[in-house]
Design a protein around this motif. Structure first.
Motif, PDB file in Angstrom:
ATOM      1  N   SER A 154      46.837  78.437  52.576  1.00  0.00           N
ATOM      2  CA  SER A 154      47.248  77.267  51.805  1.00  0.00           C
ATOM      3  C   SER A 154      47.324  75.989  52.639  1.00  0.00           C
ATOM      4  CB  SER A 154      48.597  77.527  51.149  1.00  0.00           C
ATOM      5  OG  SER A 154      49.578  77.673  52.149  1.00  0.00           O
ATOM      6  N   VAL A 155      47.132  76.099  53.957  1.00  0.00           N
ATOM      7  CA  VAL A 155      47.203  74.916  54.804  1.00  0.00           C
ATOM      8  C   VAL A 155      46.109  73.926  54.439  1.00  0.00           C
ATOM      9  CG1 VAL A 155      47.021  74.079  57.181  1.00  0.00           C
ATOM     10  CG2 VAL A 155      48.287  76.163  56.694  1.00  0.00           C
ATOM     11  N   TYR A 156      44.902  74.435  54.166  1.00  0.00           N
ATOM     12  CA  TYR A 156      43.788  73.567  53.776  1.00  0.00           C
ATOM     13  C   TYR A 156      44.097  72.864  52.463  1.00  0.00           C
ATOM     14  CZ  TYR A 156      39.136  72.067  52.417  1.00  0.00           C
ATOM     15  OH  TYR A 156      38.065  71.316  52.027  1.00  0.00           O
ATOM     16  N   ASP A 157      44.625  73.583  51.490  1.00  0.00           N
ATOM     17  CA  ASP A 157      44.950  72.993  50.192  1.00  0.00           C
ATOM     18  C   ASP A 157      46.048  71.942  50.326  1.00  0.00           C
ATOM     19  OD1 ASP A 157      43.075  74.598  48.951  1.00  0.00           O
ATOM     20  OD2 ASP A 157      44.537  76.167  48.488  1.00  0.00           O
ATOM     21  N   ASN A 158      47.085  72.272  51.095  1.00  0.00           N
ATOM     22  CA  ASN A 158      48.182  71.326  51.271  1.00  0.00           C
ATOM     23  C   ASN A 158      47.722  70.051  51.961  1.00  0.00           C
ATOM     24  OD1 ASN A 158      49.953  73.086  50.096  1.00  0.00           O
ATOM     25  ND2 ASN A 158      50.859  73.780  52.009  1.00  0.00           N
ATOM     26  N   SER A 159      46.901  70.180  52.994  1.00  0.00           N
ATOM     27  CA  SER A 159      46.447  68.994  53.716  1.00  0.00           C
ATOM     28  C   SER A 159      45.491  68.165  52.869  1.00  0.00           C
ATOM     29  CB  SER A 159      45.806  69.380  55.053  1.00  0.00           C
ATOM     30  OG  SER A 159      44.716  70.241  54.836  1.00  0.00           O
ATOM     31  N   THR A 160      44.674  68.817  52.049  1.00  0.00           N
ATOM     32  CA  THR A 160      43.777  68.072  51.163  1.00  0.00           C
ATOM     33  C   THR A 160      44.575  67.287  50.123  1.00  0.00           C
ATOM     34  OG1 THR A 160      42.075  69.763  51.459  1.00  0.00           O
ATOM     35  CG2 THR A 160      41.803  68.266  49.605  1.00  0.00           C
ATOM     36  N   VAL A 161      45.579  67.915  49.537  1.00  0.00           N
ATOM     37  CA  VAL A 161      46.429  67.231  48.564  1.00  0.00           C
ATOM     38  C   VAL A 161      47.183  66.088  49.236  1.00  0.00           C
ATOM     39  CG1 VAL A 161      48.500  67.506  47.134  1.00  0.00           C
ATOM     40  CG2 VAL A 161      46.667  69.181  47.009  1.00  0.00           C
ATOM     41  N   PHE A 162      47.689  66.327  50.445  1.00  0.00           N
ATOM     42  CA  PHE A 162      48.443  65.298  51.161  1.00  0.00           C
ATOM     43  C   PHE A 162      47.573  64.073  51.441  1.00  0.00           C
ATOM     44  CE2 PHE A 162      49.334  63.471  55.366  1.00  0.00           C
ATOM     45  CZ  PHE A 162      50.504  62.816  55.055  1.00  0.00           C
ATOM     46  N   ILE A 163      46.405  64.281  52.014  1.00  0.00           N
ATOM     47  CA  ILE A 163      45.556  63.142  52.382  1.00  0.00           C
ATOM     48  C   ILE A 163      45.017  62.447  51.131  1.00  0.00           C
ATOM     49  CG2 ILE A 163      43.491  62.422  53.638  1.00  0.00           C
ATOM     50  CD1 ILE A 163      43.938  64.851  55.479  1.00  0.00           C
ATOM     51  N   GLY A 164      44.653  63.212  50.116  1.00  0.00           N
ATOM     52  CA  GLY A 164      44.164  62.608  48.871  1.00  0.00           C
ATOM     53  C   GLY A 164      45.216  61.759  48.183  1.00  0.00           C
ATOM     54  N   THR A 165      46.445  62.234  48.150  1.00  0.00           N
ATOM     55  CA  THR A 165      47.528  61.469  47.546  1.00  0.00           C
ATOM     56  C   THR A 165      47.859  60.235  48.372  1.00  0.00           C
ATOM     57  OG1 THR A 165      48.404  63.531  46.674  1.00  0.00           O
ATOM     58  CG2 THR A 165      49.872  61.637  46.643  1.00  0.00           C
ATOM     59  N   LEU A 166      47.786  60.366  49.698  1.00  0.00           N
ATOM     60  CA  LEU A 166      48.004  59.213  50.565  1.00  0.00           C
ATOM     61  C   LEU A 166      46.952  58.135  50.309  1.00  0.00           C
ATOM     62  CD1 LEU A 166      49.579  57.978  52.974  1.00  0.00           C
ATOM     63  CD2 LEU A 166      47.905  59.084  54.456  1.00  0.00           C
ATOM     64  N   VAL A 167      45.694  58.531  50.162  1.00  0.00           N
ATOM     65  CA  VAL A 167      44.624  57.570  49.872  1.00  0.00           C
ATOM     66  C   VAL A 167      44.861  56.892  48.526  1.00  0.00           C
ATOM     67  CG1 VAL A 167      42.158  57.403  49.329  1.00  0.00           C
ATOM     68  CG2 VAL A 167      42.886  58.645  51.363  1.00  0.00           C
ATOM     69  N   ALA A 168      45.242  57.656  47.516  1.00  0.00           N
ATOM     70  CA  ALA A 168      45.513  57.079  46.192  1.00  0.00           C
ATOM     71  C   ALA A 168      46.669  56.084  46.253  1.00  0.00           C
ATOM     72  CB  ALA A 168      45.812  58.182  45.183  1.00  0.00           C
ATOM     73  N   ASN A 169      47.732  56.427  46.975  1.00  0.00           N
ATOM     74  CA  ASN A 169      48.872  55.529  47.122  1.00  0.00           C
ATOM     75  C   ASN A 169      48.461  54.250  47.849  1.00  0.00           C
ATOM     76  OD1 ASN A 169      51.412  54.416  47.241  1.00  0.00           O
ATOM     77  ND2 ASN A 169      52.280  55.978  48.559  1.00  0.00           N
ATOM     78  N   LEU A 170      47.636  54.377  48.870  1.00  0.00           N
ATOM     79  CA  LEU A 170      47.194  53.189  49.607  1.00  0.00           C
ATOM     80  C   LEU A 170      46.305  52.280  48.753  1.00  0.00           C
ATOM     81  CD1 LEU A 170      46.507  54.708  53.128  1.00  0.00           C
ATOM     82  CD2 LEU A 170      48.218  52.992  52.540  1.00  0.00           C
ATOM     83  N   ILE A 171      45.486  52.858  47.904  1.00  0.00           N
ATOM     84  CA  ILE A 171      44.654  52.046  47.002  1.00  0.00           C
ATOM     85  C   ILE A 171      45.547  51.254  46.049  1.00  0.00           C
ATOM     86  CG2 ILE A 171      43.026  52.170  45.067  1.00  0.00           C
ATOM     87  CD1 ILE A 171      41.669  54.489  46.578  1.00  0.00           C
ATOM     88  N   ILE A 172      46.557  51.913  45.486  1.00  0.00           N
ATOM     89  CA  ILE A 172      47.486  51.220  44.581  1.00  0.00           C
ATOM     90  C   ILE A 172      48.237  50.124  45.329  1.00  0.00           C
ATOM     91  CG2 ILE A 172      49.554  51.512  43.169  1.00  0.00           C
ATOM     92  CD1 ILE A 172      48.500  54.338  42.507  1.00  0.00           C
ATOM     93  N   GLN A 173      48.675  50.410  46.555  1.00  0.00           N
ATOM     94  CA  GLN A 173      49.397  49.412  47.335  1.00  0.00           C
ATOM     95  C   GLN A 173      48.511  48.215  47.676  1.00  0.00           C
ATOM     96  OE1 GLN A 173      51.326  51.035  50.755  1.00  0.00           O
ATOM     97  NE2 GLN A 173      52.764  52.221  49.557  1.00  0.00           N
ATOM     98  N   CYS A 174      47.232  48.457  47.966  1.00  0.00           N
ATOM     99  CA  CYS A 174      46.322  47.334  48.249  1.00  0.00           C
ATOM    100  C   CYS A 174      46.142  46.454  47.014  1.00  0.00           C
ATOM    101  CB  CYS A 174      44.965  47.857  48.736  1.00  0.00           C
ATOM    102  SG  CYS A 174      44.983  48.478  50.418  1.00  0.00           S
TER     103      CYS A 174
END
Length: 129
Positions: free
Chosen positions: A53-73
């Motif tokens: 599950s480490v791969y799944d967790n890290s993919t969700v983490f980085i994807g959500t971080l990117v989405a949050n950064l797009i909204i913040q920009c």
């Protein structure tokens, strides 16, 4: 310029002071976004599917971080545009700007919490896959 009212308090900052600082924050966020997209792209292309599950967790983490950064920009761009318009005593602009800044604060708190969760996922629950 009159002080801006955010979260029920008057701040000794005028509403047009967010143009230059907003540009700096936007450039910083865009750099952080580009770095996160590069990491996500490398992560998705180099490790196809780990049996844990480490791969799944890290993919969700980085994807959500990117989405949050797009909204913040996008919100930061709105703050810059709204702050750069209007006259000396345009209180209507100040109301919109204070709502944007309050929303930006909420997104910042969410980002910090998400980074803490990602750190816990990365270091506390890591297993040897």
């Amino acid at each position: 310029m009159p002080a801006i009212k955010v979260c029920g308090c008057y701040w000794a900052v005028a509403s047009d002071d967010f143009v230059c600082t907003g540009l700096f924050a936007l450039l910083f966020r865009i750099g952080w976004l580009v770095a996160s997209v590069v990491v996500l792209n490398h992560h998705l292309s180099s490790t196809p599917a780990l049996p844990c599950s480490v791969y799944d967790n890290s993919t969700v983490f980085i994807g959500t971080l990117v989405a949050n950064l797009i909204i913040q920009c996008l919100i930061q761009l709105l703050v810059i545009c709204v702050s750069g318009r209007g006259g000396m005593n345009d209180t209507q602009r100040d109301r919109r700007l204070s709502k944007l800044i309050a929303f930006q604060l909420v997104l910042f708190v969410v980002e910090v919490a998400w980074l803490v969760v990602g750190s816990v996922w990365a270091f506390a629950f890591s297993s040897s896959c």
